[in-house]
Design a protein around this motif. Structure first.
Motif, short mmCIF file in Angstrom:
data_model
loop_
_atom_site.label_atom_id
_atom_site.label_comp_id
_atom_site.label_asym_id
_atom_site.label_seq_id
_atom_site.Cartn_x
_atom_site.Cartn_y
_atom_site.Cartn_z
N GLY A 91 -20.47 -2.70 -2.84
CA GLY A 91 -21.22 -1.52 -3.21
C GLY A 91 -20.91 -0.29 -2.39
O GLY A 91 -21.69 0.67 -2.39
N VAL A 92 -19.77 -0.28 -1.72
CA VAL A 92 -19.39 0.87 -0.89
C VAL A 92 -17.89 1.14 -1.04
O VAL A 92 -17.12 0.29 -1.46
N HIS A 93 -17.53 2.35 -0.65
CA HIS A 93 -16.13 2.73 -0.63
C HIS A 93 -15.40 1.99 0.49
O HIS A 93 -16.01 1.45 1.41
N GLY A 94 -14.09 2.04 0.42
CA GLY A 94 -13.20 1.59 1.48
C GLY A 94 -11.99 2.49 1.48
O GLY A 94 -11.88 3.41 0.66
N ILE A 95 -11.10 2.24 2.38
CA ILE A 95 -9.83 2.98 2.45
C ILE A 95 -8.70 2.07 2.01
O ILE A 95 -8.59 0.93 2.48
N HIS A 96 -7.88 2.59 1.10
CA HIS A 96 -6.63 1.92 0.77
C HIS A 96 -5.52 2.72 1.44
O HIS A 96 -5.33 3.91 1.15
N LEU A 97 -4.83 2.08 2.34
CA LEU A 97 -3.70 2.69 3.04
C LEU A 97 -2.46 2.54 2.16
O LEU A 97 -1.97 1.43 1.95
N GLU A 98 -1.99 3.64 1.64
CA GLU A 98 -0.82 3.61 0.77
C GLU A 98 0.46 3.47 1.58
O GLU A 98 1.33 2.68 1.26
N ASP A 99 0.57 4.29 2.62
CA ASP A 99 1.77 4.26 3.47
C ASP A 99 1.38 4.38 4.93
O ASP A 99 0.55 5.23 5.29
N ALA B 187 -9.76 3.10 10.84
CA ALA B 187 -10.89 2.20 11.10
C ALA B 187 -12.09 2.99 11.61
O ALA B 187 -13.24 2.72 11.24
N ARG B 188 -11.85 3.99 12.44
CA ARG B 188 -12.93 4.85 12.94
C ARG B 188 -13.60 5.58 11.78
O ARG B 188 -14.84 5.65 11.69
N ILE B 189 -12.80 6.11 10.86
CA ILE B 189 -13.34 6.80 9.68
C ILE B 189 -14.18 5.83 8.85
O ILE B 189 -15.28 6.19 8.39
N CYS B 190 -13.70 4.61 8.67
CA CYS B 190 -14.48 3.61 7.94
C CYS B 190 -15.85 3.42 8.59
O CYS B 190 -16.88 3.42 7.90
N GLY B 191 -15.87 3.25 9.89
CA GLY B 191 -17.14 3.05 10.58
C GLY B 191 -18.05 4.25 10.48
O GLY B 191 -19.24 4.12 10.21
N GLU B 192 -17.49 5.42 10.68
CA GLU B 192 -18.27 6.66 10.64
C GLU B 192 -18.90 6.90 9.27
O GLU B 192 -20.03 7.38 9.18
N TYR C 176 -17.77 2.85 5.27
CA TYR C 176 -16.84 2.18 4.36
C TYR C 176 -16.71 0.72 4.77
O TYR C 176 -16.69 0.39 5.95
N GLY C 177 -16.58 -0.17 3.76
CA GLY C 177 -16.59 -1.60 4.04
C GLY C 177 -15.24 -2.25 4.24
O GLY C 177 -15.18 -3.39 4.71
N ARG C 178 -14.15 -1.56 3.91
CA ARG C 178 -12.83 -2.20 4.00
C ARG C 178 -11.76 -1.18 4.35
O ARG C 178 -11.85 -0.01 3.98
N LEU C 179 -10.75 -1.67 5.02
CA LEU C 179 -9.48 -0.96 5.21
C LEU C 179 -8.43 -1.95 4.76
O LEU C 179 -8.30 -3.03 5.35
N GLU C 180 -7.73 -1.62 3.69
CA GLU C 180 -6.75 -2.57 3.18
C GLU C 180 -5.46 -1.88 2.76
O GLU C 180 -5.43 -0.68 2.56
N TRP C 181 -4.40 -2.69 2.66
CA TRP C 181 -3.08 -2.20 2.33
C TRP C 181 -2.25 -3.36 1.85
O TRP C 181 -2.66 -4.51 1.93
N SER C 182 -1.06 -3.05 1.37
CA SER C 182 -0.08 -4.06 0.96
C SER C 182 1.11 -4.00 1.89
O SER C 182 1.41 -2.94 2.45
N VAL C 183 1.77 -5.13 2.03
CA VAL C 183 2.99 -5.18 2.84
C VAL C 183 4.00 -6.04 2.10
O VAL C 183 3.63 -7.05 1.47
N LEU C 184 5.24 -5.64 2.13
CA LEU C 184 6.30 -6.42 1.48
C LEU C 184 6.45 -7.77 2.17
O LEU C 184 6.40 -7.87 3.40
N ASP C 185 6.65 -8.81 1.37
CA ASP C 185 6.75 -10.17 1.89
C ASP C 185 7.84 -10.33 2.95
O ASP C 185 7.70 -11.13 3.86
#
Length: 163
Positions: free
Chosen positions: A76-84, A105-110, A113-122
């Protein structure tokens, strides 16, 4: 030092996006122009944000994080998706990547926001090891799907039930 990007930073961010695409063996896919990045970051309705890691002595950019908001219906909250996340090769190992992630992560806490997530190449083992050392966990059981180009256009042309 980590700071928010300004319009004057767009050429440098664009250059680093291209460096990242080359590192990821996908330079031909990096088609964004400086004008498009400027509009996304600083236009009338910005939906993308960027932070820079800068050299304390010269003030020159040594890395960047480009991100946008996502939303979890479960939390029920926003998060950050790290694109690059990118740090220039000659500046890696000095803590710039960790500092960029720390700022997000600081911005999430402030902001609650409930998540900081991203993708990484295998195949990107150095990055995977770096993320694991920070306590990040891979999301097993999920596969990223993407529509682009002709497939996106074809689906977007379909209208209504049964179309």
């Amino acid at each position: 030092m980590i700071r928010s990007a300004t319009p004057d930073d767009v050429p440098e961010i664009h250059a680093m996006v291209r460096e990242l695409a080359e590192y990821e063996k996908a330079l031909p896919e990096a088609r964004a122009t400086e004008a498009e990045l400027h509009e996304a970051l600083f236009g009338d309705r910005p939906a993308v944000y960027a932070h820079l890691a800068v050299d304390d002595e010269t003030g020159g950019a040594v890395g960047f994080a480009l991100w946008f908001l996502n939303f979890s219906t479960w939390r029920g909250v926003h998060g950050i998706h790290l694109e690059d996340l990118y740090v220039r090769p000659d500046r890696r190992g000095a803590g710039h990547g960790k500092a960029l992630l720390g700022e997000l992560a600081r911005i999430c806490g402030e902001r609650g926001y409930g998540r900081l997530e991203w993708s990484v190449l295998d195949w990107n083992e150095p990055s995977i090891a770096f993320y694991r050392a920070l306590g990040a966990l891979p999301q097993d059981g999920w596969t990223v799907y993407r529509l682009t180009d002709d497939a996106l256009t074809a689906l977007g042309g379909a209208r209504g039930p049964g179309a």
